[in-house]
Design a protein around this motif. Structure first.
Motif: not given
Lengths: 260, 353, 286
Positions: C248-249, C255, C257-259, C261-266, C269-270
Motif C-alpha cells: 500500500r502507499r 500508523g 499518515c493514514g494512507h 488504511a483498510i477499514g479500521y486496519l493499517y 501496523l496490522d
C-alpha cells in the motif's frame, strides 16, 4: 563549459512568455539556478543560445504553427526529460479553446481572411503532448514560483517531485474561505489544478480555472450543480472551456448535445 | 471539581494576563460569513458567539504544512519550529473531543512527537455554545465535555461559571485570582440548569450513531455509494474541515546548491484522487465511491472498533462545507434508512433520467 | 492529557538511521539487489526484525518509501532488499553505488507468525517481485530447518531473465530437505530445464499435503492471487493458515499518515501480512 552540470534549455512556443518571465522573476534564487546548471538556451535571458543535447528541456506555450511542431520534435529528440510548463504547454491555453477543427478553420478565416502565410503555416493550437511525450507537467498561468523552484531543484537532483494533482479547493480551505458554490457563485475550484494559492476565492471572486483542469475532476457533478443553481448551459460551457484547452473536448461535446 | 465564577467584564483582563506567557488563539469573525481561529493580538476581535470556525483547531496544533527535518548527509536535524506555548480560548466541547481523539491517535503504539509536543504545550480553554441546524454533537454524545480541558467557560447572563479541569488550568486562574469568585450561588445553579435544559432541546438533528457501524457493513455494496461517488467533487474539503482527520503526506524539498533537504509534512485528504496511488501508478482507490467509503468507515466504524467511540464529533463542519451535500448528516441518515434531500440524491435522478 | 502514553516518548520515530550500501547488483533489468549495513555497528547488530516485516528507506532529497526485508533475521548485521525501479525513491536508489549512504528506519509491520508456524509444513508461493518478502521466510526456514516440517517452494516468473535470484534458487534445488519447484511462463532462452507454465501448473506436482498442518505464504502480482488461492483452497488449507503480504502507499510506517488504511486496519501496523480470512473479512484488501 560544462563542469558536469546538467544542460538545461528553456523554450517558448505560442503564449505570453509569462512562464519564462516568472523564471527570471525568481530573483533571489536566480544566481543559484545559473550556478547549479548549464543553461544552454533561454531566449528571454540570453542571446547566446545553443541547440545541443540537453538533460532537461522546459517548454512553455502551445503549438500553433508547423514550424513549432518541428522545433518541438527537435527539442524532444535532444532532451532526456521534457517538462511542460504553464497552461498553454500543458493543456493548450486560451488559444486552443476552439476545439472543433471546422470551427477553428472558420474562426481563422474570420480573423485573417484569405491571407497566405509565407513564414510558416498556422495549425490549430494544441498542448505539446499532442505531438511529443511529456515527462512532467507543471500547470499554472503563469506557473507558481514555489512549484517551479521545487520542480527545478528536484529535476536537477535527478528526481522529479511526486505527482500530486489536487484542486484549488484544498488551498482554499486552508485559507479558510467559505465555499463560494454554497452561495450560488459559479466557482470552478473543484475542477482546477491547485497552486495559485486560491487567490480569487480569497477575495470572493470565483475561480475561473486559469491553471487548467485538474486530473480526476468531476465535471458532470459540477455541471449539474451549476445548472441547479440556475446557470444556463451556454454560460457553464463557456466558463469550463475558457482555460481547459483541448483537455475537456469530449466532455464539452457531450454538453453540446444537451444544449441542442 | 473546582468551580469558580468570573464576571463577563473581567474576561479580557484575564485573557490579557495569561496571553503574556503563551500565544493566545481564539475564534474571530474573519468576514460576515465566517469565523476562524486566529492568533490574538487584539482581544476585542475575539468573538465568543461563533458557532463553528471553518477549520477546526487542530490547525493550531499541526498546521497544514510543517517541516519535520532539516536534513543533510551528516545529520537529520529535527525541526519543531511549529511548537510553542499556546492557549486556545473559545473552543467548543465537540472540538475538545476532537483533540482528545487526536491525542489517542497520535500516541497510540508509536508516539508522534510533531503532534504530541505541540499538544503538550497547548492549554484548552473551552467555551459553551448553542447549536444550529448542522450541529450533530448530541447524537455523537460530544455536546458536553467532562474532562480533557484545562478550563471551561459556561456563559450565563453577564458572567461565566468556570470549570477547572486540570492543575495547569488552576495555575492560570491563580495568575489573576482576584478576578474570580469562589462561591456559586443558588441563582447561578438554577440559571445553569435552565440553560442546559434549553440547550438539550435546541438540537434539531438526531442520528443514531450506534447503528452506523453495522449499517456500513450491511450496506457495503449498496447503490448509495455509487450515488455519492457520482456527485463527489473530490475536493478534499470534508477531510480538511474535520476535527479528527489526521492524514498527511511527506515530501523532500532539496536545496539547489548543497546536499541538503527540508522534509515537509503536509495535510492530506483521503477523498483526493491520488491518495492511495503507489509508485508505478497503481491506485487502490481510483473510484470516488471507494474513497468515500474509506472516509465514512473511519468516521462511523473504525474508531469504534479501536477506541470505543466514533471519530465523528458532530461539529457539523462537513455539513456546512460540502457543496454537493455529502456529509455526516445526509450519509448517516441514508444509512439509517431515512429519506434525505441532498444534491447527490437529485443528481442520481438527473443522470439516470 | 488523558491518553495513556505507552509509546516511547524520547525518540523521534521518524528519524532515519544512516546506513551504507555494502553491495548492489542487478537481479533483472528493473530489479536491483541491495545489501545494506546500518552505520552504527551496535545498532546494526541490534536491529531485530521478524520475517515479513518491512523498513522505510530514504534517499536524501528524493523521499522515503517502504520496502520488504529480503534477508533473514537468522543472519544479523546485514539487511537485504530486492527493489524494483517504479517511482521517485527507487529511481534515486538505482542511481546509488556501493558505499553510498541511505536512511533506514524500522522494522515495521506484523511479520509472519513464526511461533505458530514452528513444527508445521511450510508452502511458499512466490511470483515475480513476490520473492522479495518471501525469500526472508525461505532463508529463515532453511537456517532453522529442524524447527519446521516439509518446506516447499513454488517460484514463478514470466521469463528466466525475470526470475529474481535465479542462481540462488537453482542452487537450492540440490537440497534434499527442500522441495523447490521453479517455473517460467515462457522460455525464450531454450535453456530452461524446469517447468514451463504459470505458477499454478506446479500445484499438481506437490504430493500429500496435510492441510491442517500446512502454513502457506503467497506473494506476487495481483493477477496471481485469485488462481493461487483457488488451488490452496482445493488443498483444504484453512483460510487463516494462508498468509499473504500486501503493498500500500505509506508515508510513515507507524500508523499515522493514514494512507495504508483498510477499514479500521493499517497495513503498516496490522499488516503487511494478512490471512486469507482477513481478506474475505475486510473486503478491500485485494
Amino acid at each position: 563549459m560544462n563542469n558536469g552540470k546538467l544542460k538545461i534549455g528553456i523554450y517558448e512556443l505560442t503564449g505570453c512568455a509569462g512562464d519564462a518571465l516568472l523564471i527570471l522573476d525568481c530573483e533571489k534564487e536566480l544566481l543559484d539556478i545559473f550556478k547549479a546548471v548549464d543553461i544552454q538556451s533561454f531566449l528571454m535571458a540570453s542571446s547566446d543560445n545553443r541547440d545541443g543535447k540537453l538533460d532537461i528541456a522546459l517548454v512553455e506555450g502551445s503549438v500553433s504553427t508547423e514550424r513549432e511542431i518541428e522545433e518541438l520534435k527537435d527539442i524532444r529528440e535532444r532532451a532526456e526529460i521534457v517538462i511542460a510548463i504553464g497552461l498553454c504547454a500543458t493543456v493548450g491555453g486560451i488559444q486552443a479553446r476552439f476545439t472543433d477543427p471546422n470551427e477553428w478553420k472558420k474562426k481563422y478565416k474570420e480573423v485573417y481572411g484569405d491571407i497566405e502565410m509565407t513564414h510558416t503555416k498556422p495549425v490549430q493550437s494544441k498542448p505539446i503532448d499532442a505531438y511529443i511525450k511529456v515527462d512532467y507537467y507543471l500547470p499554472g498561468c503563469p506557473i507558481g514560483k514555489e512549484q517551479f523552484l521545487d520542480l527545478f531543484t528536484r529535476a536537477v537532483k535527478g528526481t522529479l517531485p511526486e505527482r500530486y494533482p489536487r484542486p484549488v479547493c484544498v488551498t482554499c480551505k486552508y485559507n479558510e474561505n467559505d465555499c463560494l458554490l454554497n452561495k450560488g457563485i459559479p466557482c470552478l475550484g473543484p475542477l482546477t489544478a491547485d497552486g495559485c494559492g486560491s487567490i480569487c476565492p480569497n477575495h470572493n471572486v470565483p475561480c475561473f480555472g486559469c491553471w487548467g483542469p485538474v486530473e480526476g475532476a468531476n465535471l458532470t457533478s459540477e455541471y449539474y450543480l451549476l445548472k441547479e443553481k440556475g446557470f444556463d448551459i451556454e454560460s457553464i460551457k463557456k466558463r469550463m472551456a475558457n482555460y481547459s484547452g483541448t483537455k475537456l473536448i469530449d466532455f464539452l461535446k457531450q454538453f453540446k448535445k444537451e444544449s441542442k | 471539581m473546582k468551580i469558580v465564577k468570573l464576571k463577563e467584564a473581567n474576561l479580557h483582563s484575564f485573557l490579557e494576563e495569561i496571553s503574556k506567557e503563551a500565544d493566545l488563539w481564539a475564534p474571530v469573525k474573519a468576514a460576515p460569513d465566517r469565523y476562524k481561529f486566529e492568533f490574538i493580538q487584539d482581544l476585542n476581535k475575539i468573538d465568543t458567539d461563533c458557532t463553528r470556525t471553518i477549520l477546526p483547531p487542530r490547525k493550531i496544533l499541526l498546521p497544514p504544512s510543517i517541516n519535520m527535518f532539516q536534513a543533510s548527509e551528516k545529520e537529520y536535524k529535527e525541526d519543531f519550529s511549529h511548537v510553542s506555548k499556546k492557549i486556545i480560548f473559545g473552543i467548543h466541547p465537540c472540538d475538545i473531543h476532537g483533540i482528545l481523539i487526536m491525542d489517542d491517535f497520535f500516541s497510540h503504539e508509536f508516539y508522534d512527537p510533531y503532534y504530541m509536543e505541540s499538544r503538550k504545550n497547548t492549554l484548552l480553554l473551552g467555551h459553551s455554545c448553542w447549536p444550529d441546524e448542522n450541529c450533530l454533537c448530541k447524537s455523537t454524545r460530544t455536546h458536553i465535555i467532562k474532562e480533557g480541558y484545562d478550563l471551561f467557560f459556561s456563559k450565563l447572563k453577564e458572567r461565566y461559571i468556570v470549570w477547572i479541569g486540570s492543575s495547569k488550568g488552576d495555575d492560570l486562574i491563580r495568575t489573576k485570582a482576584n478576578l474570580f469568585e469562589e462561591d456559586i450561588s443558588d441563582k447561578d445553579i438554577k440559571e445553569y440548569a435552565e440553560w442546559c435544559d434549553q440547550r438539550e432541546k435546541a438540537f434539531q438533528t438526531e442520528i443514531n450513531f450506534d447503528a452506523l457501524g453495522d449499517l456500513m457493513e450491511l450496506m457495503y455494496n449498496d447503490p448509495l455509494w455509487e450515488e455519492l461517488g457520482n456527485a463527489c467533487l473530490a475536493c478534499g474539503s470534508c477531510s480538511n474541515v474535520c476535527p479528527t482527520c489526521n492524514c498527511y503526506n511527506v515530501a523532500d524539498r532539496p536545496a539547489l546548491e548543497k546536499k541538503y533537504s527540508d522534509i515537509k509534512r503536509c495535510w492530506d485528504a483521503c477523498t483526493l484522487e491520488s491518495y492511495s496511488e503507489v509508485a508505478g501508478g497503481e491506485n487502490f482507490r481510483k473510484k470516488r465511491a471507494d474513497r468515500l467509503k474509506l472516509f465514512y468507515t473511519h468516521k462511523f466504524q473504525a474508531y469504534i472498533s479501536k477506541y470505543g467511540k466514533p471519530a465523528c464529533v458532530g461539529c457539523g463542519r462537513c455539513v456546512a462545507t460540502c457543496p454537493v451535500d455529502i456529509n455526516v448528516k445526509t450519509v448517516g441518515k441514508s444509512l439509517d434508512g431515512e429519506k434525505v434531500d441532498a444534491f447527490w440524491k437529485r443528481l442520481s435522478k438527473e443522470v439516470t433520467k | 492529557m488523558n491518553s495513556e502514553n505507552k509509546a516511547n516518548q524520547t525518540e523521534n520515530p521518524f528519524l532515519p538511521e544512516p546506513a551504507r550500501i555494502v553491495r548492489t547488483c542487478h537481479l533483472t533489468e528493473d530489479v536491483k539487489f541491495f545489501q545494506v549495513r546500518i552505520a552504527d555497528m551496535e545498532k546494526a547488530l541490534s536491529f531485530r526484525y521478524r520475517i515479513g516485516q518491512f523498513a522505510m528507506i530514504s534517499v536524501l532529497g528524493a523521499g522515503e518509501a517502504p520496502f520488504s526485508i529480503s534477508s533473514t533475521p537468522s543472519r544479523p548485521g546485514l539487511l537485504e532488499f530486492c527493489i524494483r525501479k517504479t517511482g521517485l525513491v527507487t529511481d534515486a536508489l538505482f542511481g546509488l553505488k556501493e558505499n553510498d549512504m541511505i536512511g533506514i528506519r524500522g522494522p515495521y509491520g506484523n511479520g509472519f507468525p513464526v511461533e505458530q508456524m514452528k513444527g508445521k509444513d511450510i508452502l511458499i508461493i512466490m511470483g515475480g517481485l513476490g520473492a522479495a518478502p518471501l525469500r526472508s521466510v525461505l532463508l529463515y526456514c532453511l537456517d532453522n530447518r529442524d524447527q519446521f516440517g516439509r518446506v516447499i517452494l513454488l517460484h514463478g516468473a514470466k521469463r528466466p531473465a525475470e526470475m529474481l535470484l535465479i542462481e540462488e534458487f537453482l542452487s537450492l534445488k540440490e537440497r534434499e530437505d527442500l522441495e523447490c519447484l521453479l517455473s517460467v511462463d515462457q522460455d525464450d532462452t531454450g535453456k530452461w530445464t524446469e517447468n514451463i507454465g504459470v505458477v499454478t501448473t506446479l500445484f499438481p506436482k506437490i504430493k500429500n499435503i496435510n492441510p491442517s498442518t500446512t502454513y502457506s505464504m503467497v506473494c506476487g502480482p495481483p493477477v496471481m492471487y485469485k488462481f493461487v488461492l483457488n488451488e490452496l483452497l482445493k488443498f483444504n488449507i484453512p483460510k487463516d493458515q494462508i498468509l499473504m503480504t500486501l503493498e500500500r502507499r505509506m508515508k510513515c510506517g507507524i500508523g499515522k499518515c493514514g494512507h495504508c488504511a483498510i477499514g479500521y486496519l493499517y497495513t503498516c501496523l496490522d499488516g503487511p501480512v494478512f490471512t486469507y480470512w482477513d481478506v474475505i473479512h475486510m473486503r478491500e484488501l485485494i
